[in-house]
Design a protein around this motif. Structure first.
Motif, short mmCIF file in Angstrom:
data_model
loop_
_atom_site.label_atom_id
_atom_site.label_comp_id
_atom_site.label_asym_id
_atom_site.label_seq_id
_atom_site.Cartn_x
_atom_site.Cartn_y
_atom_site.Cartn_z
N ALA A 187 -20.58 -24.61 0.29
CA ALA A 187 -21.89 -24.12 -0.13
C ALA A 187 -22.24 -22.80 0.56
N ALA A 188 -21.88 -22.69 1.86
CA ALA A 188 -22.17 -21.46 2.61
C ALA A 188 -21.35 -20.29 2.07
N VAL A 189 -20.09 -20.56 1.70
CA VAL A 189 -19.23 -19.49 1.15
C VAL A 189 -19.75 -19.06 -0.22
N GLN A 190 -20.23 -20.02 -1.02
CA GLN A 190 -20.81 -19.67 -2.33
C GLN A 190 -22.08 -18.84 -2.15
N LYS A 191 -22.89 -19.18 -1.15
CA LYS A 191 -24.12 -18.43 -0.88
C LYS A 191 -23.77 -16.99 -0.48
N LEU A 192 -22.70 -16.87 0.32
CA LEU A 192 -22.23 -15.54 0.71
C LEU A 192 -21.78 -14.75 -0.51
N GLY A 193 -21.07 -15.43 -1.42
CA GLY A 193 -20.57 -14.76 -2.62
C GLY A 193 -21.66 -14.38 -3.60
N ALA A 194 -22.82 -15.09 -3.53
CA ALA A 194 -23.93 -14.82 -4.45
C ALA A 194 -24.79 -13.64 -4.02
N ARG A 195 -24.60 -13.18 -2.78
CA ARG A 195 -25.38 -12.02 -2.33
C ARG A 195 -25.12 -10.84 -3.27
N PRO A 196 -26.17 -10.07 -3.61
CA PRO A 196 -26.02 -8.98 -4.58
C PRO A 196 -24.89 -8.01 -4.24
N GLU A 197 -24.78 -7.65 -2.94
CA GLU A 197 -23.76 -6.67 -2.57
C GLU A 197 -22.34 -7.23 -2.72
N ASN A 198 -22.18 -8.57 -2.58
CA ASN A 198 -20.86 -9.18 -2.74
C ASN A 198 -20.57 -9.51 -4.20
N HIS A 237 -21.20 -23.97 -17.86
CA HIS A 237 -21.85 -22.77 -17.31
C HIS A 237 -22.02 -22.89 -15.80
N GLU A 238 -22.44 -24.06 -15.33
CA GLU A 238 -22.65 -24.28 -13.89
C GLU A 238 -21.34 -24.21 -13.11
N VAL A 239 -20.29 -24.79 -13.68
CA VAL A 239 -18.99 -24.76 -13.00
C VAL A 239 -18.45 -23.34 -12.95
N PHE A 240 -18.61 -22.60 -14.04
CA PHE A 240 -18.15 -21.20 -14.07
C PHE A 240 -18.89 -20.37 -13.02
N ALA A 241 -20.21 -20.57 -12.92
CA ALA A 241 -21.00 -19.82 -11.92
C ALA A 241 -20.58 -20.21 -10.50
N ALA A 242 -20.35 -21.51 -10.26
CA ALA A 242 -19.95 -21.97 -8.93
C ALA A 242 -18.59 -21.39 -8.53
N ALA A 243 -17.65 -21.36 -9.49
CA ALA A 243 -16.32 -20.81 -9.21
C ALA A 243 -16.40 -19.31 -8.93
N SER A 244 -17.22 -18.61 -9.71
CA SER A 244 -17.37 -17.17 -9.53
C SER A 244 -17.95 -16.84 -8.16
N GLN A 245 -18.96 -17.60 -7.74
CA GLN A 245 -19.57 -17.39 -6.42
C GLN A 245 -18.60 -17.71 -5.30
N LEU A 246 -17.82 -18.78 -5.46
CA LEU A 246 -16.86 -19.14 -4.42
C LEU A 246 -15.77 -18.08 -4.30
N GLY A 247 -15.29 -17.58 -5.43
CA GLY A 247 -14.28 -16.53 -5.39
C GLY A 247 -14.80 -15.28 -4.70
N SER A 248 -16.03 -14.91 -5.02
CA SER A 248 -16.66 -13.74 -4.39
C SER A 248 -16.82 -13.97 -2.88
N GLY A 249 -17.22 -15.20 -2.51
CA GLY A 249 -17.38 -15.53 -1.10
C GLY A 249 -16.08 -15.47 -0.34
N LEU A 250 -14.99 -15.97 -0.96
CA LEU A 250 -13.68 -15.92 -0.31
C LEU A 250 -13.24 -14.47 -0.10
N ALA A 251 -13.51 -13.62 -1.09
CA ALA A 251 -13.19 -12.20 -0.96
C ALA A 251 -13.98 -11.58 0.19
N SER A 252 -15.24 -12.00 0.34
CA SER A 252 -16.09 -11.49 1.43
C SER A 252 -15.59 -11.94 2.79
N LEU A 253 -14.86 -13.07 2.82
CA LEU A 253 -14.27 -13.56 4.08
C LEU A 253 -12.89 -12.96 4.34
N GLY A 254 -12.51 -12.01 3.52
CA GLY A 254 -11.26 -11.29 3.78
C GLY A 254 -10.06 -11.72 2.97
#
Length: 719
Positions: free
Chosen positions: A256-267, A137-154
């Protein structure tokens, strides 16, 4: 391979009496245990009986094939579970089914220190603690946040992203993030040189790259000016938090910063584009053993078929298994093995070749290596690593006192005898081989070997001393690592098993090399692999695609491997040659360089060897990395003095080693024209860092030729 018995007759009689008494006492319990524990479909009996059991058959009845696994359905297998046809679905399936189970583990670093060796070199030594685990569960959540963060970085779907990193838990997390968000992942070996890295990044036109702090500072930073499209560097380490001194236009971020970016509600709320089975999952760059690395385009459906085929050959694979990950994840063998484990809920503990065992180079004396702490049940290895283990153990056996050595030899040969009859030897396993087995943690139940041929001597040794089957496999990056894996109950050596259930294999005549499907007693030819695991081709190398890949009249995709194989009567494949390794000498004889190397690597005096032949010459030469302990003993026997480097550069020592090699070659029944007539000794081992071997320890023949050009000219008389 029996060990030489030079034994005291009294000891021999005593040992056989103990074995006889034990056999009588345990006969009935053993038979009852065996009857109760063998499930339907398991294959028992002697080695001769197992050899008669069919593993594959020719579908059309022709000697050239195509050959399929016995029991395979009319359609080749394409996935593990119905409807799970992409890698993001596969990971979501695993995370839903095993949410709280351990998924990825990393050992805590307690301390690091520099240790000076006798030769003046300084090695970094570490003391490591226990494994720290992240659940599915933790790895799935971490991957999901990182993917969202990468998308937020363009980062855009279907636009390539690169990963240039050592094997570690974050590598898999980053890969799963890319699979989820449909970012094709270009993988680069962590040991590639600057030009090869720049080539891969420019060819794939990446704007984002995932790497480690160490590789960023030691490799990547120096070539940034050569990669103008690069905009974002994501570093998997937590520190430092700011990255000054990089070219304008390049931003460096912590994972960690990219995951934090991906975890933002709007992202996090952004709709992600899920991949289709036909979409590219990975562009896997080869290790460049024959020149500039080529990128192999692998779709989601290719990988799903490949791992489904591999999983079928590992019995009782389940969430109770533990796998140790230490081979390069940029290599198809390691990536496929880890994905197989994730799909079944296994846990993966990470390691490295420098920290694998208690005796590994980076482990401080007295502290534990990774296998001792993790105690894996599953392990993949390349033959180079297995050969090292074999030679290290046999060296220790030679150092034993007479009684210990006698008991070990008796037990080894007794178990080998019982082994071929299909009987287990729990007394020998417990009293004699337990210490050897503990080198890999003591719980290993399956060892999978791939990447190169495994010698018969090493395979027998691993089967006997580590008390677990060794499954030898055959596959290539172009087939997702899937091709064949031997059945774990098939203990025959020198063969790679029958085709997996995801593919089929044909033999194509190679007249120039003298191999035809009509050959007796076994059909021979170039190996062609066909099926859903055959990849989409090379990235931006259309001419090579036309040469190596084709589609048949039924729409099935095939790959021409360049390897020469023969099919045995039971449907097992044996690799006997390689087109590119075949050299025609001046007198017209064909020499298989790979065959010569495989035979001579069994010699205790050899740590590594590269055979070389020039078509304008009449004989073979070789470059040898000698085993230090055995070479020093040989030199001492003949009264030759000097430092390690001096000994390796002494003509008299070269002649002594050549004499030993020639005797080993004749014992292995090599032809006279195949035996190296002159050799050059290398005091330095060949590692991926030297650029002379790949990350899978395959020889880079072109680089070796360049490195030893002066020696080649010397050995060929100045030509």
């Amino acid at each position: 391979m029996r060990l030489k018995e030079d034994l005291n007759p009294t000891l021999l009689l005593l040992f056989r009496l103990v074995v006889w008494f034990y056999t009588v006492v345990t006969f009935l319990p053993y038979q009852l245990y065996t009857w109760a524990s063998v499930s339907v479909g398991d294959v028992c009996g002697s080695e001769e009986e197992r050899a008669k059991k069919a593993k594959a058959r020719s579908v059309l009845g022709c000697p050239e094939g195509p050959y399929r696994a016995v029991g395979a359905t009319k359609r080749l297998v394409t996935s593990l579970h119905p409807g799970v046809d992409t890698l993001d679905k596969m990971f979501e399936y695993a995370a839903t089914r095993f949410p709280d189970r351990d998924c990825l583990g990393t050992r805590e670093v307690i301390s690091e220190e520099d240790e000076q060796q006798n030769n003046g070199k300084v090695f970094k030594k570490v003391v490591l603690g226990e494994y720290c685990w992240r659940s599915y569960h933790e790895v799935f959540a971490a991957a999901s946040q990182l993917g969202s963060g990468l998308a937020s970085l363009g980062q855009q779907p279907k636009h390539n992203i690169a990963i240039f990193c050592e094997t570690r838990a974050e590598w898999i997390i980053a890969a799963q993030a890319c699979f989820m968000y449909n970012f094709p992942l270009a993988t680069l070996y962590s040991t590639l040189g600057g030009p090869a890295i720049a080539h891969g990044l420019n060819e794939t036109q990446v704007t984002h790259i995932i790497t480690s702090r160490e590789l960023l500072e030691t490799r990547l930073k120096a070539i940034l000016i050569e990669v103008p499209r690069l905009q974002h560097i994501i570093v998997l380490d937590d520190t430092p938090t700011s990255w000054p001194g990089y070219p304008r236009g390049i931003s460096v971020h912590n994972m960690a910063a990219v995951q934090k970016l991906g975890a933002r509600p709007e992202n996090a709320a952004q709709q992600r584009e899920q991949p289709l089975p036909s979409d590219i999952a990975v562009i896997m760059y080869t290790s460049g053993s024959t020149g500039i690395p080529k990128g192999v385009m692998i779709s989601h459906s290719n990988i799903m078929a490949g791992i489904a085929g591999m999983a079928e050959r590992i019995p009782n694979l389940c969430e109770e298994d533990t796998y140790i990950g230490y081979l390069p994840l940029a290599h198809v063998l390691e990536l496929s093995a880890e994905l197989v484990c994730i799909s079944h809920g296994c846990r993966i503990g990470y390691s490295s070749p420098q920290t694998l065992a208690d005796q590994s180079t980076k482990i401080k004396k007295g502290s534990k290596g990774d296998t001792s702490v993790l105690q894996p049940t599953l392990m993949a290895a390349v033959p180079e690593i297995m050969d090292r283990i074999y030679k290290n153990v046999m060296t220790k056996v030679e150092e034993m006192n007479c009684l210990q050595r006698t008991l070990f030899t008796l037990a080894y040969n007794y178990k080998l005898e019982q082994f071929t009859k299909g009987h287990s030897t729990p007394l020998c396993d417990r009293l004699v081989f337990r210490k050897v087995r503990s080198l890999l943690g003591g719980r290993t139940r399956v060892l999978l070997s791939g990447g190169a041929p495994l010698s018969a001597a090493t395979q027998r040794f691993m089967n006997v001393c580590f008390c677990c089957p060794v499954g030898q496999g055959y596959g290539l990056t172009e087939t997702c690592g899937a091709g064949t894996i031997s059945e774990l109950w098939d203990y025959s050596t020198g063969r790679v098993g029958g085709p997996l259930v995801c593919c089929e294999i044909k033999l194509k005549d190679w007249v120039e090399g003298g191999y035809r499907s009509t050959d007796e007693p076994h059909p021979r030819g170039e190996i062609l692999v066909g099926g859903p695991n055959v990849t989409m081709g090379y990235y931006k190398v259309e001419a090579k695609n036309q040469e190596d890949f084709f589609v048949d009249e039924n729409g099935q995709r095939w790959f021409r491997t360049g390897d020469i194989g023969e099919f045995h009567q039971d449907g097992c494949l044996k690799i006997i040659d390689r087109k590119k390794d075949l050299v025609k000498l001046q007198a017209g004889e064909y020499v298989s360089l790979g065959k010569v190397e495989a035979m001579l690597k069994n010699c205790p005096l050899v740590d590594n060897i590269c055979a070389y032949a020039n078509s304008d010459e009449t004989y073979v030469i070789g470059f040898v990395v000698p085993n230090q302990k055995h070479l020093l003993a040989l030199a001492d026997q003949y009264g030759i003095q000097g430092s390690w480097e001096e000994l390796c550069n002494t003509e008299a020592v070269e002649e002594l080693v050549l004499k030993v090699l020639t005797e080993a070659a004749l014992a292995a029944q090599l032809e006279r024209f195949e035996i190296p007539r002159k050799i050059c000794l290398s005091p330095e081992p060949w590692t991926p860092e030297t650029g002379l071997v790949t990350d899978a320890f395959k020889l880079k023949r072109k680089e070796l030729k360049t490195h030893y050009q002066e020696d080649i000219e010397r050995m060929y008389g100045g030509k």
